[in-house]
Design a protein around this motif. Structure first.
Motif, PDB file in Angstrom:
ATOM      1  N   ASP A  30       1.124  -1.231   0.122  1.00 23.72           N
ATOM      2  CA  ASP A  30       0.272   0.604  -0.254  1.00 23.72           C
ATOM      3  C   ASP A  30       0.543   1.244   0.341  1.00 23.72           C
ATOM      4  O   ASP A  30       0.396   2.249  -0.159  1.00 23.72           O
ATOM      5  N   GLY A  31       2.197   0.878  -0.033  1.00 21.59           N
ATOM      6  CA  GLY A  31       3.097   2.474  -0.036  1.00 21.59           C
ATOM      7  C   GLY A  31       3.162   3.632   1.493  1.00 21.59           C
ATOM      8  O   GLY A  31       3.992   4.179   1.611  1.00 21.59           O
ATOM      9  N   MET A  32       2.426   2.728   2.556  1.00 21.69           N
ATOM     10  CA  MET A  32       2.531   3.062   3.392  1.00 21.69           C
ATOM     11  C   MET A  32       4.400   3.411   4.126  1.00 21.69           C
ATOM     12  O   MET A  32       4.867   2.484   3.848  1.00 21.69           O
ATOM     13  N   VAL A  33       4.443   4.410   5.237  1.00 24.23           N
ATOM     14  CA  VAL A  33       5.729   3.951   5.848  1.00 24.23           C
ATOM     15  C   VAL A  33       6.248   3.488   6.031  1.00 24.23           C
ATOM     16  O   VAL A  33       5.008   2.810   7.142  1.00 24.23           O
ATOM     17  N   ILE A  34       6.946   2.926   6.397  1.00 25.41           N
ATOM     18  CA  ILE A  34       7.883   2.028   7.695  1.00 25.41           C
ATOM     19  C   ILE A  34       9.284   2.981   7.972  1.00 25.41           C
ATOM     20  O   ILE A  34       9.875   3.405   7.396  1.00 25.41           O
ATOM     21  N   LEU A  35       8.609   2.901   9.619  1.00 28.44           N
ATOM     22  CA  LEU A  35      10.083   3.729   9.602  1.00 28.44           C
ATOM     23  C   LEU A  35      11.486   2.853  10.332  1.00 28.44           C
ATOM     24  O   LEU A  35      11.399   1.728  10.330  1.00 28.44           O
ATOM     25  N   LEU A  36      12.813   3.047   9.119  1.00 28.96           N
ATOM     26  CA  LEU A  36      13.397   1.757   9.644  1.00 28.96           C
ATOM     27  C   LEU A  36      14.767   2.273  11.048  1.00 28.96           C
ATOM     28  O   LEU A  36      14.999   1.164  11.473  1.00 28.96           O
TER      29      LEU A  36
END
Length: 64
Positions: A30-36
């Motif tokens: 869905d393209g939602m952000v992932i905090l790495l």
């Protein structure tokens, strides 16, 4: 610096991943952000600040 993201606010624009790819990514489905990286190194701070500034949903919060 500590980075927080409000995933429900994210609109999947991808600006954060373009500006700070070592700190942010996007979910494939869905393209939602992932905090790495919640506590990025100092050399990433400028890019992270710019990411927060240009985020159209204001989904990135920085705690300095």
């Amino acid at each position: 610096m500590r980075v927080e993201v409000d995933i429900p606010k994210c609109v999947a624009s991808g600006q954060c991943t373009l500006l700070a790819p070592d700190v942010f990514d996007q979910q494939d489905e869905d393209g939602m952000v992932i905090l790495l990286e919640e506590n990025p190194p100092a050399e990433q701070h400028e890019a992270v600040r710019e990411s927060a500034t240009v985020c159209p949903a204001a989904a990135i919060r920085l705690l300095e």
